[in-house]
Design a protein around this motif. Structure first.
Motif, PDB file in Angstrom:
ATOM      1  N   LEU A 124       0.828  -1.212   0.000  1.00 42.82           N
ATOM      2  CA  LEU A 124       0.000   0.000   0.000  1.00 42.82           C
ATOM      3  C   LEU A 124       0.857   1.255   0.000  1.00 42.82           C
ATOM      4  N   LEU A 128       1.472   4.033  -2.830  1.00 43.22           N
ATOM      5  CA  LEU A 128       1.095   5.433  -2.557  1.00 43.22           C
ATOM      6  C   LEU A 128       2.256   6.392  -2.822  1.00 43.22           C
ATOM      7  N   GLY A 135      -0.295  12.586  -0.313  1.00 49.26           N
ATOM      8  CA  GLY A 135       0.155  11.646   0.711  1.00 49.26           C
ATOM      9  C   GLY A 135      -0.086  12.193   2.104  1.00 49.26           C
ATOM     10  N   GLN A 136      -0.830  13.276   2.173  1.00 50.42           N
ATOM     11  CA  GLN A 136      -1.110  13.934   3.449  1.00 50.42           C
ATOM     12  C   GLN A 136      -2.506  13.570   3.942  1.00 50.42           C
ATOM     13  N   ASN A 137      -3.300  13.004   3.062  1.00 55.08           N
ATOM     14  CA  ASN A 137      -4.661  12.613   3.409  1.00 55.08           C
ATOM     15  C   ASN A 137      -5.036  11.469   2.476  1.00 55.08           C
ATOM     16  N   PHE A 138      -4.970  10.260   2.983  1.00 54.20           N
ATOM     17  CA  PHE A 138      -5.280   9.117   2.121  1.00 54.20           C
ATOM     18  C   PHE A 138      -6.050   8.075   2.911  1.00 54.20           C
ATOM     19  N   ARG A 139      -6.711   7.203   2.174  1.00 52.91           N
ATOM     20  CA  ARG A 139      -7.534   6.194   2.808  1.00 52.91           C
ATOM     21  C   ARG A 139      -7.339   4.858   2.127  1.00 52.91           C
ATOM     22  N   PHE A 140      -7.176   3.812   2.918  1.00 54.46           N
ATOM     23  CA  PHE A 140      -7.151   2.453   2.387  1.00 54.46           C
ATOM     24  C   PHE A 140      -8.528   1.862   2.597  1.00 54.46           C
ATOM     25  N   ARG A 141      -9.144   1.385   1.503  1.00 56.07           N
ATOM     26  CA  ARG A 141     -10.518   0.916   1.514  1.00 56.07           C
ATOM     27  C   ARG A 141     -10.635  -0.595   1.549  1.00 56.07           C
ATOM     28  N   GLY A 142      -9.500  -1.316   1.517  1.00 53.93           N
ATOM     29  CA  GLY A 142      -9.561  -2.771   1.500  1.00 53.93           C
ATOM     30  C   GLY A 142      -9.943  -3.295   0.130  1.00 53.93           C
ATOM     31  N   VAL A 167      -8.769  13.208  -1.001  1.00 61.08           N
ATOM     32  CA  VAL A 167      -8.336  12.057  -0.205  1.00 61.08           C
ATOM     33  C   VAL A 167      -7.957  10.916  -1.154  1.00 61.08           C
TER      34      VAL A 167
END
Lengths: 239, 239
Positions: A124, A128, A135-142, A167
């Motif tokens: 991940l 990224l 890279g200051q606001n990110f989300r891993f959704r699976g 994001v």
């Protein structure tokens, strides 16, 4: 008696151990006799590949996979309560992220057992950092949903969070469905939306590329069976 | 002429390089003469510490920090267009995540330059894997706002996303304000909400602990000046 430590031991993500693991990992595994592993066979193979000095048959393994009874998990920490160190190893990459190992870590905190993470490859984060996205606001959704309708609204939802709110959205699918994920991105995302595809990370066949969806349309790479991370995002710089 | 590669080179996060960097990093830096770095002084210090064979004075450095003119950044990739490899190094940990390096990576994609990430320490991932929280759906929020009102609503918003929707919330502050962050968590989060604090990751003084806010209240560790990652989350297992 002081308690043992729960070491979180990274595994490779396909490449050779020297490429992705620091020497501290090799040193730590030589001091551990008890392991909690996501899959017994692959953990033994991994430990052989990094040439630990202990005979593998002298090690104790507890398997913590999808089929493990939840009520059995707390007992896997008994060696640590008796002063022994324990190693947690998942199938690939970092343990306790997107695998059942997180349960063991949670129980360790409840019992006052020290948790010690070791550095290793995270597909991940490698994807990224290579994306050029926020890279200051990110989300891993699976994993992306399997069912068609859910899949499309999941993609649209990620696109909105990425392009409107900035994001970066990281997600994946099981490798044999990757070509369908790309097809769905091409069909259902805006042509101008940026998509990063990172396949076979750390392997010889590594492919890492960020382009607008309209460009992926005409340059579709084969992704079937290749471990792949997808990211929808807003580039940090528009060239 | 084939283009050079942009290598994303991880840096340590305080500990010695052997603890956190695989040998491939040491090999790659010996093949690079051009660097784009977040801070010139710390990059030179880092390269000395890993004992590269090239004389540091023979290397070319471009500084890509907060004060770099945006219009200057594309030219930093000229060596790669002329077939030379370039290394990107940030102040600590992985480059191009939460630092200006992401801009360079974005431009590299636009120019068809291969981006190659190397494995290294990510304080965010080391904290997350150690938290025992949901690792299947998590979000990095960057730095918590400085202004009081914004700060409190930011905390409440994260608490909702974590406890109601199960999205683990990773955030940080500049190290000298860490004690205030903990104080704000204690004052404004529910006593039952779980908080992970990971300070001085990979250092001798490492502290990694997950507890409900009510327990942190009576066991406040000093965090001032210690690099710290905070996570609000829902444990994978309630012990």
């Amino acid at each position: 008696m002081s308690k043992g430590t729960l070491f979180l031991i990274p595994c490779t993500i396909g490449s050779s151990p020297e490429l992705v693991l620091p020497s501290s990992v090799f040193e730590v595994v030589n001091q551990i006799d008890f392991y909690v592993v996501e899959n017994l066979r692959s953990a033994r193979r991994f430990l052989s590949s990094i040439k630990i000095s202990t005979k593998i048959d002298d090690l104790t393994f507890y398997e913590l996979g999808k089929h493990t009874q939840e009520s059995d998990i707390p007992s896997f920490l008994n060696p640590a309560l008796e002063g022994k160190n324990i190693g947690l190893i998942s199938e690939a990459g970092l343990p306790a992220v997107a695998d059942p190992g997180g349960k063991l870590v949670a129980i360790a905190h409840g019992r006052g057992i020290t948790v010690k993470p070791l550095t290793g490859p995270s597909s991940l984060m490698l994807a990224l950092m290579s994306s050029g996205f926020n890279g200051q606001n990110f989300r891993f959704r699976g994993y992306i949903p399997k069912e068609r309708g859910d899949r499309i609204s999941f993609l649209k939802d990620m696109e909105t969070e990425a392009t409107k709110r900035g994001v970066s959205q990281i997600f994946m699918d099981t490798p044999f469905r990757n070509d369908h994920v790309l097809e769905d991105c091409i069909l259902h995302l805006s042509p101008k939306t940026f998509l990063n595809i990172s396949a076979d990370i750390t392997l010889q066949t590594e492919l890492i590329k960020t382009m607008p969806v309209e460009q992926w349309k005409t340059q579709k790479p084969p992704l079937k069976k290749r471990p792949t991370v997808f990211i929808i995002g807003r580039p940090e710089y528009l060239y």
